[in-house]
Motif scaffolding. Structure first.
Motif, PDB file in Angstrom:
ATOM      1  N   SER A   1      19.125 -13.681  11.554  1.00 53.17           N
ATOM      2  CA  SER A   1      18.430 -13.491  12.832  1.00 53.17           C
ATOM      3  C   SER A   1      17.543 -14.686  13.150  1.00 53.17           C
ATOM      4  O   SER A   1      17.418 -15.079  14.311  1.00 53.17           O
ATOM      5  CB  SER A   1      17.611 -12.206  12.802  1.00 53.17           C
ATOM      6  OG  SER A   1      16.611 -12.269  11.815  1.00 53.17           O
ATOM      7  N   ALA A   2      16.944 -15.302  12.129  1.00 51.23           N
ATOM      8  CA  ALA A   2      16.126 -16.490  12.370  1.00 51.23           C
ATOM      9  C   ALA A   2      16.974 -17.657  12.843  1.00 51.23           C
ATOM     10  O   ALA A   2      16.589 -18.387  13.756  1.00 51.23           O
ATOM     11  CB  ALA A   2      15.366 -16.865  11.101  1.00 51.23           C
TER      12      ALA A   2
ATOM     13  N   CYS B   1      17.926 -16.973  16.442  1.00 49.30           N
ATOM     14  CA  CYS B   1      16.813 -17.241  17.358  1.00 49.30           C
ATOM     15  C   CYS B   1      16.608 -18.739  17.527  1.00 49.30           C
ATOM     16  O   CYS B   1      16.335 -19.213  18.627  1.00 49.30           O
ATOM     17  CB  CYS B   1      15.535 -16.588  16.838  1.00 49.30           C
ATOM     18  SG  CYS B   1      15.541 -14.801  16.984  1.00 49.30           S
ATOM     19  N   ASN B   2      16.748 -19.482  16.444  1.00 48.73           N
ATOM     20  CA  ASN B   2      16.566 -20.922  16.504  1.00 48.73           C
ATOM     21  C   ASN B   2      17.640 -21.566  17.379  1.00 48.73           C
ATOM     22  O   ASN B   2      17.352 -22.446  18.181  1.00 48.73           O
ATOM     23  CB  ASN B   2      16.589 -21.519  15.099  1.00 48.73           C
ATOM     24  CG  ASN B   2      16.206 -22.975  15.089  1.00 48.73           C
ATOM     25  OD1 ASN B   2      15.520 -23.437  15.981  1.00 48.73           O
ATOM     26  ND2 ASN B   2      16.653 -23.685  14.075  1.00 48.73           N
ATOM     27  N   SER B   3      18.874 -21.110  17.251  1.00 44.72           N
ATOM     28  CA  SER B   3      19.936 -21.684  18.071  1.00 44.72           C
ATOM     29  C   SER B   3      19.753 -21.301  19.537  1.00 44.72           C
ATOM     30  O   SER B   3      20.089 -22.074  20.422  1.00 44.72           O
ATOM     31  CB  SER B   3      21.308 -21.239  17.565  1.00 44.72           C
ATOM     32  OG  SER B   3      21.447 -19.839  17.693  1.00 44.72           O
ATOM     33  N   HIS B   4      19.210 -20.120  19.787  1.00 46.52           N
ATOM     34  CA  HIS B   4      18.942 -19.698  21.169  1.00 46.52           C
ATOM     35  C   HIS B   4      17.860 -20.573  21.788  1.00 46.52           C
ATOM     36  O   HIS B   4      17.938 -20.952  22.953  1.00 46.52           O
ATOM     37  CB  HIS B   4      18.539 -18.220  21.187  1.00 46.52           C
ATOM     38  CG  HIS B   4      18.247 -17.708  22.561  1.00 46.52           C
ATOM     39  ND1 HIS B   4      19.223 -17.566  23.505  1.00 46.52           N
ATOM     40  CD2 HIS B   4      17.092 -17.293  23.124  1.00 46.52           C
ATOM     41  CE1 HIS B   4      18.692 -17.102  24.622  1.00 46.52           C
ATOM     42  NE2 HIS B   4      17.383 -16.920  24.407  1.00 46.52           N
ATOM     43  N   VAL B   5      16.826 -20.897  21.008  1.00 48.65           N
ATOM     44  CA  VAL B   5      15.735 -21.733  21.514  1.00 48.65           C
ATOM     45  C   VAL B   5      16.244 -23.157  21.792  1.00 48.65           C
ATOM     46  O   VAL B   5      15.861 -23.782  22.772  1.00 48.65           O
ATOM     47  CB  VAL B   5      14.557 -21.752  20.503  1.00 48.65           C
ATOM     48  CG1 VAL B   5      13.530 -22.806  20.882  1.00 48.65           C
ATOM     49  CG2 VAL B   5      13.928 -20.383  20.434  1.00 48.65           C
TER      50      VAL B   5
ATOM     51  N   ILE C   1      19.061 -11.159  -2.704  1.00 44.37           N
ATOM     52  CA  ILE C   1      19.657 -12.197  -1.870  1.00 44.37           C
ATOM     53  C   ILE C   1      20.371 -11.561  -0.681  1.00 44.37           C
ATOM     54  O   ILE C   1      20.266 -12.036   0.449  1.00 44.37           O
ATOM     55  CB  ILE C   1      20.614 -13.075  -2.702  1.00 44.37           C
ATOM     56  CG1 ILE C   1      19.813 -13.842  -3.755  1.00 44.37           C
ATOM     57  CG2 ILE C   1      21.393 -14.028  -1.815  1.00 44.37           C
ATOM     58  CD1 ILE C   1      20.656 -14.568  -4.756  1.00 44.37           C
ATOM     59  N   ALA C   2      21.061 -10.460  -0.923  1.00 41.07           N
ATOM     60  CA  ALA C   2      21.773  -9.783   0.158  1.00 41.07           C
ATOM     61  C   ALA C   2      20.789  -9.212   1.175  1.00 41.07           C
ATOM     62  O   ALA C   2      21.083  -9.192   2.369  1.00 41.07           O
ATOM     63  CB  ALA C   2      22.655  -8.677  -0.416  1.00 41.07           C
ATOM     64  N   SER C   3      19.637  -8.768   0.723  1.00 45.72           N
ATOM     65  CA  SER C   3      18.660  -8.213   1.663  1.00 45.72           C
ATOM     66  C   SER C   3      18.019  -9.304   2.514  1.00 45.72           C
ATOM     67  O   SER C   3      17.472  -9.018   3.567  1.00 45.72           O
ATOM     68  CB  SER C   3      17.584  -7.430   0.910  1.00 45.72           C
ATOM     69  OG  SER C   3      16.825  -8.299   0.097  1.00 45.72           O
ATOM     70  N   LEU C   4      18.071 -10.559   2.066  1.00 46.07           N
ATOM     71  CA  LEU C   4      17.515 -11.656   2.847  1.00 46.07           C
ATOM     72  C   LEU C   4      18.487 -12.197   3.882  1.00 46.07           C
ATOM     73  O   LEU C   4      18.079 -12.907   4.794  1.00 46.07           O
ATOM     74  CB  LEU C   4      17.103 -12.804   1.918  1.00 46.07           C
ATOM     75  CG  LEU C   4      15.875 -12.573   1.065  1.00 46.07           C
ATOM     76  CD1 LEU C   4      15.677 -13.749   0.131  1.00 46.07           C
ATOM     77  CD2 LEU C   4      14.648 -12.380   1.924  1.00 46.07           C
ATOM     78  N   ARG C   5      19.750 -11.877   3.751  1.00 45.82           N
ATOM     79  CA  ARG C   5      20.746 -12.449   4.651  1.00 45.82           C
ATOM     80  C   ARG C   5      20.502 -12.051   6.099  1.00 45.82           C
ATOM     81  O   ARG C   5      20.630 -12.872   6.997  1.00 45.82           O
ATOM     82  CB  ARG C   5      22.149 -12.038   4.218  1.00 45.82           C
ATOM     83  CG  ARG C   5      22.611 -12.798   3.014  1.00 45.82           C
ATOM     84  CD  ARG C   5      24.031 -12.487   2.678  1.00 45.82           C
ATOM     85  NE  ARG C   5      24.411 -13.197   1.466  1.00 45.82           N
ATOM     86  CZ  ARG C   5      25.311 -12.794   0.632  1.00 45.82           C
ATOM     87  NH1 ARG C   5      25.961 -11.668   0.864  1.00 45.82           N
ATOM     88  NH2 ARG C   5      25.594 -13.490  -0.437  1.00 45.82           N
ATOM     89  N   SER C   6      20.146 -10.807   6.343  1.00 43.76           N
ATOM     90  CA  SER C   6      19.944 -10.361   7.712  1.00 43.76           C
ATOM     91  C   SER C   6      18.764 -11.078   8.379  1.00 43.76           C
ATOM     92  O   SER C   6      18.917 -11.574   9.488  1.00 43.76           O
ATOM     93  CB  SER C   6      19.757  -8.850   7.755  1.00 43.76           C
ATOM     94  OG  SER C   6      19.561  -8.428   9.073  1.00 43.76           O
TER      95      SER C   6
END
Length: 54
Positions: A43-44, A47-51, A34-39
């Motif tokens: 980032s997704a 990116c979504n908020s930037h779009v 779960i901790a390895s999925l946080r990064s």
């Protein structure tokens, strides 16, 4: 009069605490994936908020 005494409650809670102290470390390795999925998730989302701003 029926019911539980304070002594019975304290014994039950101490047994539960001992069992939890044995059980909790077995769940620790399951947190690593779960901790390895946080990064990537962060980032997704970034990116979504930037779009959305464009």
């Amino acid at each position: 009069m029926t019911g539980t005494t304070l002594l019975e409650l304290m014994i039950t809670l101490s047994i539960a605490a001992i069992l939890m102290s044995i059980a909790v470390p077995s769940f620790q390795p399951s947190r690593a994936p779960i901790a390895s999925l946080r990064s990537p998730i962060n980032s997704a989302v970034h990116c979504n908020s930037h779009v959305r701003k464009q």
